[in-house]
Design a protein around this motif. Structure first.
Motif, PDB file in Angstrom:
ATOM      1  N   ASP A 235       0.858  -1.280  -0.020  1.00 28.53           N
ATOM      2  CA  ASP A 235      -0.008   0.148  -0.159  1.00 28.53           C
ATOM      3  C   ASP A 235       0.819   1.063  -0.060  1.00 28.53           C
ATOM      4  OD1 ASP A 235      -2.272  -1.596  -0.023  1.00 28.53           O
ATOM      5  OD2 ASP A 235      -2.406  -1.264   2.234  1.00 28.53           O
ATOM      6  N   ASN A 236       1.971   1.293   0.711  1.00 35.51           N
ATOM      7  CA  ASN A 236       2.936   2.338   0.944  1.00 35.51           C
ATOM      8  C   ASN A 236       3.502   2.647  -0.389  1.00 35.51           C
ATOM      9  OD1 ASN A 236       2.233   2.947   3.595  1.00 35.51           O
ATOM     10  ND2 ASN A 236       4.213   1.705   4.335  1.00 35.51           N
ATOM     11  N   SER A 237       3.877   1.676  -1.104  1.00 37.36           N
ATOM     12  CA  SER A 237       4.457   1.736  -2.582  1.00 37.36           C
ATOM     13  C   SER A 237       3.578   2.371  -3.526  1.00 37.36           C
ATOM     14  CB  SER A 237       4.830   0.445  -2.970  1.00 37.36           C
ATOM     15  OG  SER A 237       5.996  -0.292  -2.186  1.00 37.36           O
ATOM     16  N   MET A 238       2.116   1.906  -3.389  1.00 35.71           N
ATOM     17  CA  MET A 238       1.298   2.428  -4.384  1.00 35.71           C
ATOM     18  C   MET A 238       0.978   3.924  -4.095  1.00 35.71           C
ATOM     19  SD  MET A 238      -1.839  -0.132  -5.174  1.00 35.71           S
ATOM     20  CE  MET A 238      -2.088  -0.811  -3.479  1.00 35.71           C
ATOM     21  N   THR A 239       1.013   4.318  -2.756  1.00 38.34           N
ATOM     22  CA  THR A 239       0.969   5.646  -2.418  1.00 38.34           C
ATOM     23  C   THR A 239       2.109   6.342  -2.860  1.00 38.34           C
ATOM     24  OG1 THR A 239      -0.328   5.106  -0.730  1.00 38.34           O
ATOM     25  CG2 THR A 239       0.649   7.357  -0.459  1.00 38.34           C
ATOM     26  N   GLN A 240       3.302   6.162  -2.919  1.00 40.69           N
ATOM     27  CA  GLN A 240       4.466   6.610  -3.156  1.00 40.69           C
ATOM     28  C   GLN A 240       4.653   6.941  -4.783  1.00 40.69           C
ATOM     29  OE1 GLN A 240       7.506   4.267  -1.595  1.00 40.69           O
ATOM     30  NE2 GLN A 240       7.977   5.370   0.194  1.00 40.69           N
ATOM     31  N   ILE A 241       4.144   5.769  -5.473  1.00 41.13           N
ATOM     32  CA  ILE A 241       3.808   5.816  -7.001  1.00 41.13           C
ATOM     33  C   ILE A 241       3.083   7.008  -7.402  1.00 41.13           C
ATOM     34  CG2 ILE A 241       3.190   4.500  -8.991  1.00 41.13           C
ATOM     35  CD1 ILE A 241       4.602   2.083  -7.746  1.00 41.13           C
ATOM     36  N   THR A 242       1.869   6.933  -6.816  1.00 42.84           N
ATOM     37  CA  THR A 242       0.808   8.166  -7.084  1.00 42.84           C
ATOM     38  C   THR A 242       1.424   9.244  -6.942  1.00 42.84           C
ATOM     39  OG1 THR A 242      -1.124   6.592  -6.430  1.00 42.84           O
ATOM     40  CG2 THR A 242      -1.494   8.852  -6.537  1.00 42.84           C
ATOM     41  N   ALA A 243       2.185   9.455  -5.698  1.00 47.60           N
ATOM     42  CA  ALA A 243       2.492  10.929  -5.340  1.00 47.60           C
ATOM     43  C   ALA A 243       3.784  11.432  -6.413  1.00 47.60           C
ATOM     44  CB  ALA A 243       3.416  10.924  -4.029  1.00 47.60           C
ATOM     45  N   ALA A 244       4.729  10.528  -6.831  1.00 49.60           N
ATOM     46  CA  ALA A 244       5.876  10.541  -7.805  1.00 49.60           C
ATOM     47  C   ALA A 244       5.154  10.918  -8.916  1.00 49.60           C
ATOM     48  CB  ALA A 244       6.840   9.302  -7.766  1.00 49.60           C
ATOM     49  N   SER A 245       4.144  10.260  -9.420  1.00 48.97           N
ATOM     50  CA  SER A 245       3.499  10.216 -10.967  1.00 48.97           C
ATOM     51  C   SER A 245       2.863  11.952 -10.856  1.00 48.97           C
ATOM     52  CB  SER A 245       2.400   9.453 -10.922  1.00 48.97           C
ATOM     53  OG  SER A 245       3.004   8.018 -11.138  1.00 48.97           O
ATOM     54  N   ASP A 246       2.319  12.181  -9.740  1.00 44.44           N
ATOM     55  CA  ASP A 246       1.536  13.478  -9.801  1.00 44.44           C
ATOM     56  C   ASP A 246       2.781  14.647  -9.917  1.00 44.44           C
ATOM     57  OD1 ASP A 246      -0.785  12.268  -9.534  1.00 44.44           O
ATOM     58  OD2 ASP A 246      -0.848  12.729  -7.407  1.00 44.44           O
ATOM     59  N   ALA A 247       3.738  14.463  -9.286  1.00 44.70           N
ATOM     60  CA  ALA A 247       5.034  15.436  -9.378  1.00 44.70           C
ATOM     61  C   ALA A 247       5.439  15.535 -10.569  1.00 44.70           C
ATOM     62  CB  ALA A 247       5.971  15.064  -8.389  1.00 44.70           C
ATOM     63  N   VAL A 248       5.627  14.292 -11.317  1.00 44.66           N
ATOM     64  CA  VAL A 248       6.054  14.275 -12.652  1.00 44.66           C
ATOM     65  C   VAL A 248       5.167  14.813 -13.474  1.00 44.66           C
ATOM     66  CG1 VAL A 248       6.614  12.745 -14.671  1.00 44.66           C
ATOM     67  CG2 VAL A 248       7.618  12.258 -12.400  1.00 44.66           C
ATOM     68  N   SER A 249       4.015  14.739 -13.314  1.00 44.14           N
ATOM     69  CA  SER A 249       3.015  15.313 -14.254  1.00 44.14           C
ATOM     70  C   SER A 249       2.995  16.793 -14.301  1.00 44.14           C
ATOM     71  CB  SER A 249       1.511  14.881 -13.812  1.00 44.14           C
ATOM     72  OG  SER A 249       0.410  15.425 -14.733  1.00 44.14           O
ATOM     73  N   ASN A 250       3.264  17.336 -13.116  1.00 44.40           N
ATOM     74  CA  ASN A 250       3.427  18.889 -12.803  1.00 44.40           C
ATOM     75  C   ASN A 250       4.535  19.282 -13.670  1.00 44.40           C
ATOM     76  OD1 ASN A 250       1.189  18.893 -11.358  1.00 44.40           O
ATOM     77  ND2 ASN A 250       2.350  18.699  -9.347  1.00 44.40           N
ATOM     78  N   VAL A 251       5.884  18.373 -13.745  1.00 42.08           N
ATOM     79  CA  VAL A 251       6.908  18.862 -14.175  1.00 42.08           C
ATOM     80  C   VAL A 251       6.772  18.784 -15.693  1.00 42.08           C
ATOM     81  CG1 VAL A 251       9.381  17.977 -14.683  1.00 42.08           C
ATOM     82  CG2 VAL A 251       8.287  18.153 -12.307  1.00 42.08           C
ATOM     83  N   GLN A 252       6.019  17.851 -16.161  1.00 36.70           N
ATOM     84  CA  GLN A 252       5.768  17.722 -17.722  1.00 36.70           C
ATOM     85  C   GLN A 252       5.199  18.779 -18.062  1.00 36.70           C
ATOM     86  OE1 GLN A 252       4.047  13.543 -17.650  1.00 36.70           O
ATOM     87  NE2 GLN A 252       5.557  12.805 -18.849  1.00 36.70           N
ATOM     88  N   THR A 253       4.118  19.431 -17.274  1.00 39.88           N
ATOM     89  CA  THR A 253       3.322  20.557 -17.857  1.00 39.88           C
ATOM     90  C   THR A 253       4.217  21.687 -17.815  1.00 39.88           C
ATOM     91  OG1 THR A 253       1.269  19.588 -16.829  1.00 39.88           O
ATOM     92  CG2 THR A 253       1.359  21.941 -17.340  1.00 39.88           C
TER      93      THR A 253
END
Length: 302
Positions: A235-253
């Motif tokens: 569960d912690n890994s899924m939470t971390q991946i979601t947070a990292a994906s959101d951060a990367v999405s912001n950087v991509q923008t």
């Protein structure tokens, strides 16, 4: 009065440059791109390469994150089902341990727990896109097999202890898997398969050794708690991946915006520049035409 003998040539040169500017601006407005070749703006082109490399890295992470998120979700769902199965087995065992059941009922409990063992084994051998997710690095082979050659039966693990990680663009490591022996085998006091196999043996004869059965039931309870703890890691890994994906999405923008500002044409500015260049071109053509005519020769006016 000093006269430049190359005035027409110089004017023609200016006209050529202006016409080139008009063509360039027209092309940029048509394509929407300010820089279409390295020679136009070497600095901007170099910066664009760096931006594209970063965007490709982010895209690669996003694709990997989507893939491993699916795997983690399957793992979490499987462990959730294991928890349900083990809870049911504890309930059955507790009923068998109270000393009120006859031999037939006790054997029925053994059969039901045997069915739970089969279900847990199937869950422990869960695969995702053709790979067994609880086999460590040995993902091509089902990791768990139970042999009934002995009593209690023995469940063996054929996977390994390898753990995989996903590296985020900022250098974070996120755990992607948990080897099955860590989850289901544990130690002698919290082994899922050890406790289930022991309980089946406890009840198979229809006669209950209460002390042994209670001890094995407690071991299964410990195994259940241990599985629940291991599930938290997933569960912690899924939470971390979601947070990292959101951060990367912001950087991509941000990167997309930066690239647009760097490489794309500023339409209002380009339109104004084109209008001025076309006016200059028209004026130069008019002046050259006048100066080149015999009746308007510069020397006739001296």
């Amino acid at each position: 009065m000093r006269v430049d003998p190359f005035y027409v040539t110089n004017l023609v040169g200016s006209l050529d440059q202006t016409q080139a500017n008009v063509q360039q601006l027209t092309s940029e407005l048509s394509s929407g791109a300010r820089v279409t070749s390295l020679s136009q703006d070497p600095v901007a082109s170099g910066e664009n390469v760096l931006l594209l490399n970063q965007m490709q890295q982010d895209d690669s992470f996003t694709q990997s994150a989507n893939l491993v998120t699916g795997q983690l979700q399957v793992a979490d769902s499987a462990l959730g089902s294991v928890v349900t199965q083990l809870t049911q087995a504890i309930t059955l065992a507790t009923s068998a341990n109270n000393g009120t059941m006859n031999s037939s009922n006790v054997k029925s409990i053994a059969n039901q727990i045997s069915g739970i063992l089969n279900e847990v084994t199937s869950l422990a051998n869960t695969s995702y896109q053709g790979q067994y997710i609880f086999a460590g690095g040995q993902t091509s082979t089902a990791p768990f097999v139970t042999s009934t050659a002995t009593s209690p039966a023995t469940t063996t693990y054929s996977g390994d202890a390898n753990v995989n990680f996903l590296h985020t663009p900022n250098g974070q490591k996120i755990q992607l898997n948990m080897p099955g022996n860590q989850i289901f085998m544990g130690t002698s006091s919290n082994s899922v398969f050890g406790a289930l196999n022991s309980l089946i043996a406890d009840y198979s004869s229809g006669t209950v050794d209460t002390a042994q059965a209670v001890s094995d039931t407690q071991a299964l309870g410990a195994a259940l708690n241990y599985v629940s703890q291991q599930r938290v890691t997933i569960d912690n890994s899924m939470t971390q991946i979601t947070a990292a994906s959101d951060a990367v999405s912001n950087v991509q923008t941000q990167l997309t915006t930066a690239q647009t500002n760097l490489m794309q044409a500023n339409i209002p500015t380009m339109t104004t520049q084109l209008s001025l260049a076309e006016t200059q071109q028209t004026a130069l053509i008019s002046v050259i035409a006048q100066l080149s005519s015999t009746s308007n020769s510069l020397f006739s006016k001296i």
